[in-house]
Design a protein around this motif. Structure first.
Motif, mmCIF file in Angstrom:
data_model
loop_
_atom_site.group_PDB
_atom_site.id
_atom_site.type_symbol
_atom_site.label_atom_id
_atom_site.label_comp_id
_atom_site.label_asym_id
_atom_site.label_seq_id
_atom_site.Cartn_x
_atom_site.Cartn_y
_atom_site.Cartn_z
ATOM 1 N N ALA A 1 0.843 -1.200 0.000
ATOM 2 C CA ALA A 1 0.000 0.000 0.000
ATOM 3 C C ALA A 1 0.879 1.252 0.000
ATOM 4 N N LYS A 2 1.907 1.257 0.852
ATOM 5 C CA LYS A 2 2.817 2.406 0.945
ATOM 6 C C LYS A 2 3.491 2.670 -0.385
ATOM 7 N N ALA A 3 3.999 1.584 -0.982
ATOM 8 C CA ALA A 3 4.698 1.717 -2.264
ATOM 9 C C ALA A 3 3.783 2.303 -3.331
ATOM 10 N N ARG A 4 2.477 2.062 -3.194
ATOM 11 C CA ARG A 4 1.525 2.618 -4.158
ATOM 12 C C ARG A 4 1.024 3.994 -3.750
ATOM 13 N N GLY A 5 1.635 4.533 -2.687
ATOM 14 C CA GLY A 5 1.271 5.884 -2.276
ATOM 15 C C GLY A 5 -0.016 5.971 -1.478
ATOM 16 N N MET A 6 -0.423 4.842 -0.903
ATOM 17 C CA MET A 6 -1.641 4.882 -0.083
ATOM 18 C C MET A 6 -1.261 4.907 1.382
ATOM 19 N N GLU A 7 -1.932 5.781 2.112
ATOM 20 C CA GLU A 7 -1.726 5.790 3.544
ATOM 21 C C GLU A 7 -3.091 5.660 4.188
ATOM 22 N N ILE A 8 -3.178 4.799 5.180
ATOM 23 C CA ILE A 8 -4.485 4.540 5.792
ATOM 24 C C ILE A 8 -4.477 5.050 7.225
ATOM 25 N N ASP A 9 -5.512 5.791 7.568
ATOM 26 C CA ASP A 9 -5.666 6.243 8.947
ATOM 27 C C ASP A 9 -6.232 5.070 9.747
ATOM 28 N N VAL A 10 -5.309 4.289 10.335
ATOM 29 C CA VAL A 10 -5.683 3.040 10.986
ATOM 30 C C VAL A 10 -6.620 3.286 12.177
ATOM 31 N N GLN A 11 -6.307 4.329 12.947
ATOM 32 C CA GLN A 11 -7.130 4.619 14.124
ATOM 33 C C GLN A 11 -8.562 4.961 13.723
ATOM 34 N N LEU A 12 -8.681 5.766 12.683
ATOM 35 C CA LEU A 12 -10.006 6.169 12.223
ATOM 36 C C LEU A 12 -10.783 4.972 11.669
ATOM 37 N N LEU A 13 -10.080 4.125 10.930
ATOM 38 C CA LEU A 13 -10.716 2.915 10.386
ATOM 39 C C LEU A 13 -11.242 2.051 11.534
ATOM 40 N N SER A 14 -10.417 1.916 12.558
ATOM 41 C CA SER A 14 -10.790 1.137 13.733
ATOM 42 C C SER A 14 -12.003 1.755 14.442
ATOM 43 N N ASP A 15 -11.997 3.076 14.596
ATOM 44 C CA ASP A 15 -13.122 3.761 15.247
ATOM 45 C C ASP A 15 -14.407 3.587 14.454
ATOM 46 N N ARG A 16 -14.291 3.778 13.140
ATOM 47 C CA ARG A 16 -15.497 3.739 12.302
ATOM 48 C C ARG A 16 -16.103 2.336 12.238
ATOM 49 N N LEU A 17 -15.237 1.314 12.200
ATOM 50 C CA LEU A 17 -15.744 -0.055 12.103
ATOM 51 C C LEU A 17 -16.059 -0.649 13.472
ATOM 52 N N GLY A 18 -15.531 -0.029 14.514
ATOM 53 C CA GLY A 18 -15.789 -0.529 15.863
ATOM 54 C C GLY A 18 -15.058 -1.822 16.162
ATOM 55 N N CYS A 19 -13.850 -1.964 15.611
ATOM 56 C CA CYS A 19 -13.062 -3.168 15.912
ATOM 57 C C CYS A 19 -11.581 -2.802 15.935
ATOM 58 N N GLN A 20 -10.775 -3.704 16.474
ATOM 59 C CA GLN A 20 -9.332 -3.456 16.519
ATOM 60 C C GLN A 20 -8.728 -3.659 15.133
ATOM 61 N N VAL A 21 -7.742 -2.825 14.801
ATOM 62 C CA VAL A 21 -7.052 -2.958 13.515
ATOM 63 C C VAL A 21 -5.551 -2.928 13.770
ATOM 64 N N ALA A 22 -4.840 -3.952 13.292
ATOM 65 C CA ALA A 22 -3.387 -3.989 13.443
ATOM 66 C C ALA A 22 -2.727 -3.970 12.070
ATOM 67 N N PRO A 23 -1.955 -2.920 11.765
ATOM 68 C CA PRO A 23 -1.217 -2.910 10.498
ATOM 69 C C PRO A 23 -0.087 -3.932 10.548
ATOM 70 N N ILE A 24 0.018 -4.767 9.528
ATOM 71 C CA ILE A 24 1.047 -5.811 9.529
ATOM 72 C C ILE A 24 1.678 -6.006 8.149
ATOM 73 N N ILE A 25 2.836 -6.634 8.146
ATOM 74 C CA ILE A 25 3.426 -7.162 6.917
ATOM 75 C C ILE A 25 3.653 -8.643 7.206
ATOM 76 N N ALA A 26 2.705 -9.458 6.801
ATOM 77 C CA ALA A 26 2.733 -10.879 7.204
ATOM 78 C C ALA A 26 3.975 -11.586 6.680
#
Ligand code: GDP
Ligand code: K
Ligand code: MG
Length: 273
Positions: free
Chosen positions: A117-142
Motif C-alpha cells: 500500500a505504501k509503495a503505491r502511495g496509499m496511507e491509511i488512517d488506521v485509528q479512524l478505520l478502527s473507530d469507524r468499524l468498531g473493531c481493533q485494527v493492526a497494520p502488519i506485513i505478514a
C-alpha cells in the motif's frame, strides 16, 4: 482454550500470517464433506487455536469455499474472528469485513500488505478505520512478520462484548429484516438474528436452509418475493442481493473517503491530519 478463525479474501497473506502466529500444527485435514484443506494451529502465545478458513470474497455460498466459510460461522463455535485484509485492495476486501462485522463476534483486522500500500502511495488512517468499524485494527506485513506480535496481543485483549456493525439497509428492507427476526426463535443456539435475516435476503442458501427448520418455507418465500418486488419498484436494483451490494459499496466508499490518505498521485484533496 479459545478458537480464533482466520478469514479473508484469497491471496491476502492468510497462509503467511497463519505461519507467523502459530507454532505447531494441531491438525491438518479436510473440512467435513469437502476436499477443501482445513488447517488448525496452536497460537504461539497459547491463547488458543487458529483455524484457517478458505479464502473467500463473500459469505454467499456460491463456491465450495464460501460454503465452508459460511457453514463454519453457522455451526461451529468461534470465539474471535481474525480478518486479514489486503491494505492495497481495501475496497474489495472490506466487503467480506462488513459481512463478518455484522455477525457480531469479536473481530480484529490484520491490515496486511502495508508495504505494498505504501509503495503505491496509499496511507491509511488506521485509528479512524478502527473507530469507524468498531473493531481493533493492526497494520502488519505478514511476509516479514512486522506487526504480528502486536496483532497477537490484540487478540488476547479482544472485546468479547463487541456489538455488531449496524448498516442501515433502508426502510423497505429494514422492515423485512425486522419481520424475519421476529420469526427466529430466541431459545436456540443460533447466530445473531439480524445477521441471519440479512444473509437470508442476500440469498445465502445455507442460511435459508437453517431458517426453514424454524420458519415455514412458504412464509420465507412470500417474504422474500414481496420484498424483492418492493425493492425492484422503489430502486433500480435487479435483485435484493444487488441492492445490498450497492448499499455496502456506498458504505465502503464513504469509509474510504475519510480513512484513506493518498500521498502519491492523489486525485482528490486531503484534509490535514
Ligand atoms: P493466501 O493466499 O491468503 O494464503 O496468501 P499467502 O500467504 O500465500 O500470500 C500470497 C503472496 O503474498 C505470497 O507471495 C506472500 O509472500 C505475499 N505476502 C503475504 N503477505 C505479504 C505482505 O505483507 N507484503 C508483501 N509484499 N507480500 C506479502
Ligand atoms: K495463495
Ligand atoms: Mg493460503
Amino acid at each position: 482454550m479459545i478458537t480464533v478463525a482466520l478469514a479473508g479474501n484469497p491471496n491476502t497473506g492468510k497462509t503467511s500470517l497463519f505461519n507467523k502466529l502459530t507454532g505447531s500444527y494441531e491438525y491438518v485435514g479436510n473440512w467435513t464433506g469437502v476436499t477443501v484443506e482445513k488447517k488448525v494451529g496452536i497460537l504461539k502465545n497459547n491463547l488458543g487455536n487458529l483455524v484457517d478458513l478458505p479464502g473467500v470474497y463473500s459469505l454467499n455460498p456460491l463456491s465450495r469455499d464460501e460454503g465452508v466459510a459460511t457453514n463454519y460461522l453457522l455451526y461451529d463455535d468461534v470465539s474471535i474472528i481474525l480478518n486479514i485484509v489486503d491494505a492495497s485492495q481495501l475496497e474489495r476486501n472490506l466487503y467480506l469485513t462488513l459481512q463478518l462485522l455484522e455477525y457480531g463476534k469479536p473481530l480484529t483486522i490484520g491490515l496486511n500488505m502495508i508495504d505494498v500500500a505504501k509503495a503505491r502511495g496509499m496511507e491509511i488512517d488506521v485509528q479512524l478505520l478502527s473507530d469507524r468499524l468498531g473493531c481493533q485494527v493492526a497494520p502488519i506485513i505478514a511476509r516479514s512478520g512486522a506487526g504480528c506480535e502486536e496483532l497477537a496481543s490484540m487478540l488476547s485483549s479482544s472485546n468479547s462484548q463487541q456489538p455488531p456493525l449496524y448498516i442501515d439497509y433502508g426502510r423497505t428492507l429494514e422492515k423485512a429484516i425486522e419481520q424475519v427476526i421476529t420469526l427466529i426463535p430466541t431459545n436456540q443456539e443460533l447466530p445473531p438474528s439480524r445477521w441471519l435475516a440479512i444473509q437470508f435476503f442476500e440469498g445465502n442458501s445455507l442460511v435459508r436452509e437453517l431458517l426453514t427448520k424454524y420458519i415455514p418455507a412458504s412464509t420465507l418465500n412470500d417474504l422474500f418475493e414481496m420484498t424483492k418486488r418492493d425493492i425492484q419498484t422503489e430502486t433500480q436494483a435487479i435483485s435484493i442481493a444487488h441492492y445490498i451490494r450497492v448499499i455496502r459499496g456506498n458504505y465502503i466508499q464513504s469509509l474510504l473517503i475519510c480513512c484513506m490518505l493518498q500521498t502519491k498521485n492523489n486525485d482528490y484533496t486531503l484534509t490535514d491530519r
